[in-house]
Write a protein that holds these residues in place. Structure first.
Motif, PDB file in Angstrom:
ATOM      1  N   SER A 108      96.212  61.031 -56.092  1.00 60.17           N
ATOM      2  CA  SER A 108      95.024  60.680 -55.313  1.00 60.17           C
ATOM      3  C   SER A 108      93.916  60.145 -56.217  1.00 60.17           C
ATOM      4  O   SER A 108      93.071  59.367 -55.775  1.00 60.17           O
ATOM      5  N   TRP A 109      93.942  60.555 -57.479  1.00 60.88           N
ATOM      6  CA  TRP A 109      92.919  60.133 -58.432  1.00 60.88           C
ATOM      7  C   TRP A 109      93.306  58.867 -59.205  1.00 60.88           C
ATOM      8  O   TRP A 109      92.534  58.394 -60.034  1.00 60.88           O
TER       9      TRP A 109
ATOM     10  N   LYS B  82      95.099  56.702 -45.684  1.00 62.02           N
ATOM     11  CA  LYS B  82      94.851  57.921 -44.916  1.00 62.02           C
ATOM     12  C   LYS B  82      95.634  57.919 -43.595  1.00 62.02           C
ATOM     13  O   LYS B  82      96.121  58.975 -43.147  1.00 62.02           O
TER      14      LYS B  82
ATOM     15  N   ASN C 164     101.363  56.719 -50.679  1.00 64.14           N
ATOM     16  CA  ASN C 164     101.169  58.162 -50.626  1.00 64.14           C
ATOM     17  C   ASN C 164     101.925  58.861 -51.748  1.00 64.14           C
ATOM     18  O   ASN C 164     101.663  60.029 -52.032  1.00 64.14           O
TER      19      ASN C 164
ATOM     20  N   PRO D 153      94.868  55.612 -57.676  1.00 64.76           N
ATOM     21  CA  PRO D 153      95.507  54.752 -56.678  1.00 64.76           C
ATOM     22  C   PRO D 153      96.005  53.444 -57.278  1.00 64.76           C
ATOM     23  O   PRO D 153      95.356  52.864 -58.155  1.00 64.76           O
TER      24      PRO D 153
ATOM     25  N   THR E 106     100.585  64.736 -54.394  1.00 64.63           N
ATOM     26  CA  THR E 106      99.450  65.519 -53.922  1.00 64.63           C
ATOM     27  C   THR E 106      99.787  67.008 -53.874  1.00 64.63           C
ATOM     28  O   THR E 106      98.892  67.846 -54.059  1.00 64.63           O
TER      29      THR E 106
ATOM     30  N   GLU F  70      99.204  58.772 -44.563  1.00 65.78           N
ATOM     31  CA  GLU F  70      99.256  60.166 -44.988  1.00 65.78           C
ATOM     32  C   GLU F  70      99.162  61.104 -43.787  1.00 65.78           C
ATOM     33  O   GLU F  70      99.866  62.122 -43.712  1.00 65.78           O
TER      34      GLU F  70
ATOM     35  N   GLU G  35      99.087  68.282 -57.301  1.00 64.30           N
ATOM     36  CA  GLU G  35      97.649  68.352 -57.569  1.00 64.30           C
ATOM     37  C   GLU G  35      97.079  69.685 -57.093  1.00 64.30           C
ATOM     38  O   GLU G  35      96.284  70.327 -57.789  1.00 64.30           O
TER      39      GLU G  35
ATOM     40  N   ARG H 249      91.704  52.385 -48.182  1.00 68.09           N
ATOM     41  CA  ARG H 249      91.596  53.814 -47.927  1.00 68.09           C
ATOM     42  C   ARG H 249      91.999  54.142 -46.490  1.00 68.09           C
ATOM     43  O   ARG H 249      92.672  55.143 -46.230  1.00 68.09           O
TER      44      ARG H 249
END
Length: 591
Positions: free
Chosen positions: A105-106, A304, A101, A108, A466, A307, A469, A300
């Motif tokens: 995000s773009w 998630k 995390n 990984p 994040t 996160e 971002e 993924r």
């Protein structure tokens, strides 16, 4: 850019926003004329960023994806990119946010070695991102911004930058100035008498000497924040004797995975953790890493789930909430167990203030280290440094070979160099008054100036990757608005900033962040306003930044008679070229 080898020459000026209506050549406008350009026409911008950490690198990509007709350069004082992960290299240094995390995000990364990555691995990730995304052409390393001043007439920032390799000073300018210097960057020594009186090795963890060897030494470690919690067990293994000095106790949590299992709330997370191969030191098995690489759906799902758990932690800091009380009870039980029920250690280390008042840090190795025979704990103040070591307020003198200061950073939000806006130097404003911002990223009377993770940003709410971002997208939307709507200068109104501060001041007593207890959330004070954290959850912050509230901002237009609709132009649109029926493709798209 102009090279100025004689040093800074920019005089400090104080500006008020223009009130008269003048044309570009300085004469008073008497009539309005239509702009002979289509709606959507851009003006060329020069954008300057300060700092090539995570915020700066992400901003390069965000601008590339969303803007045209601009120049962007980042000035970075260090020899390479990475920000705090370039500077912090002390033993045991790692991030307390889960690795998967603590990434863009773009971009990984599938082969993180540990559930909580080391500083070296995070620094390597940032360098890899910079290289693979071809960002280095936009970055000038070993260049330090030393002065910035707003020029109202030209609607731009005048900058003084020093090339640290040559010593030359460079005059530059920016239509927009983006401050990504970060909150955990300007490290500070402890405020003690005789700081330089000590004859041994005096070390700050943020400036760790590569050649320091703790083997066989008597060492004092000052501070029990996140850094102290990480460095103590590493030094304890090698030192002949280690004294751990601090004023305020802190809540120390079990490793995250253990804590999540103790709380037992997120069944989805617990299920996927059961499929992960991980050892006692939280190193991922090679089989798990290979599965992360080969099974994108599994990867993924794991990312998630983790996160989601991080995002759901906010109720834990709501004062008096059932979750807060339950978590505090579990933390106290854990600390008591890890300290083996030692009454003296428990009284010194377990706080009487609520869980969340200070930053929460996992510290299993730390608590175990404090029970070792070669460690002594001293809770209390320091009177002075003396040639042979440290004199405590009790009068005791601790004789040591080295003093390691894990005393953190200047978290006052005061810039490291003068930034002079319409009403003077921001340094003075933030020294004299409580730092106030608009949604953490803009400041009244500082036109075209944006800051990443400024006052009351959600710095304690999870991964900054994040966060930055979302902040970058918000800032870029504003810059694009100015670029296409003939806006020369934009900044939040003082009324908007005051109203925002009134709201967060009323909200903060609902949290344990504002409870009495020394914390960098309150700039190191026992009491006082919470200046370092957002008044809400992580999702609350993201939601807040979804829409630009134009009514909260002051504008100066580059237009005849300052007409705000000058940008509408000659009746045509830049969308008249290309696909002129785009609106038929997805008529039910959400607003």
């Amino acid at each position: 850019m102009v090279i100025n080898t004689s040093g800074p020459e920019l005089p400090i000026r104080i500006h008020a926003p223009p009130t008269s209506t003048l044309s570009q050549n300085g004469s008073r406008e008497t009539s309005y004329t239509v702009r002979e350009e289509p709606l959507g026409t851009t003006k060329h911008l020069r954008i300057v960023g300060i700092g090539a950490g995570a915020s700066g690198l992400n901003m390069i990509r965000t601008l590339r994806l969303n803007l045209t007709d601009y120049d962007f350069v980042i000035y970075e004082k260090n020899q390479d990119v990475g920000g705090t992960w370039f500077e912090n290299r002390y033993p045991g240094c790692r991030c307390d946010i889960p690795s998967h995390n603590y990434q863009f995000s773009w971009k990984p990364k599938h082969d993180w070695a540990n559930f909580h990555s080391s500083a070296d691995e995070i620094g390597g990730y940032l360098r890899q991102v910079c290289d693979e995304e071809h960002m280095r052409d936009s970055i000038k390393t070993s260049h330090r911004v030393e002065f910035a001043q707003w020029d109202e007439e030209k609607a731009r920032w005048d900058l003084m930058v020093q090339d640290l390799t040559t010593g030359e000073h460079i005059n530059d300018y920016a239509d927009f100035l983006l401050d990504g210097t970060g909150i955990l960057n300007n490290w500070k020594w402890p405020d003690v008498e005789g700081l330089m009186a000590f004859d041994g090795d005096l070390i700050h963890t943020a400036n760790w000497p590569d050649d320091f060897d703790a083997t066989g030494k008597v060492i004092a470690v000052i501070g029990n924040g996140s850094t102290g919690i990480q460095v103590v067990p590493e030094l304890q293994k090698k030192a002949e004797k280690l004294y751990h000095l601090f004023r305020t106790p802190t809540w120390v949590l079990p490793p995250r995975i253990m804590a999540w299992k103790m709380m037992g709330q997120n069944k989805e997370l617990l299920e996927i953790l059961g499929e992960i191969g991980i050892d006692a030191q939280e190193n991922f098995s090679q089989e798990t890493i290979e599965r992360f690489k080969s099974d994108p759906e599994f990867y993924r799902r794991f990312v998630k789930a983790v996160e989601k758990e991080v995002n759901n932690a906010f109720p834990m800091v709501l004062a008096g909430s059932p979750l807060q009380a339950f978590a505090q009870q579990k933390a106290e039980q854990y600390m008591n167990m890890m300290l083996r029920g030692n009454k003296e250690l428990c009284e010194a280390l377990i706080p009487d203030f609520p869980l969340g008042t200070r930053r929460l840090t996992p510290g299993q190795d730390y608590l175990q280290a404090l029970t070792k025979e070669n460690v002594e704990v001293r809770r209390g103040g320091i009177r002075r440094f003396v040639p042979e070591g440290i004199q405590l307020e009790s009068g005791e003198v601790i004789k040591v070979d080295a003093i390691v200061c894990a005393t953190g950073f200047n978290t006052s939000f005061c810039p490291r160099f003068p930034i002079v806006g319409r009403k003077g130097n921001l340094q003075k404003h933030f020294r004299d008054e409580v730092p106030k911002s608009y949604m953490s990223c803009a400041i009244a009377d500082m036109p075209n100036y944006f800051v990443f993770l400024g006052p009351n940003a959600p710095i304690g709410h999870g991964s900054v990757f994040t966060l930055t971002e979302h902040i970058a997208k918000y800032i870029t939307r504003i810059i694009k608005k100015c670029q296409t709507e003939c806006i020369n200068a934009i900044c939040p109104s003082q009324d908007a900033v005051n109203d925002y501060f009134e709201h967060l001041s009323a909200f903060m007593p609902r949290t344990t962040w504002s409870a009495q207890g020394r914390s960098w959330f309150k700039n190191g004070e026992e009491d006082g306003p919470v200046t370092a954290l957002h008044p809400g959850s992580r999702m609350h912050f993201f939601h807040m930044l979804e829409n630009f509230r134009g009514e909260d901002w002051d504008y100066i237009y580059d237009a005849p008679k300052r007409n705000r609709f000058y940008y509408l132009g000659n009746g045509f649109s830049t969308k008249d070229k290309g696909d002129t029926t785009w609106y038929l493709d997805n008529p039910d798209s959400k607003l």
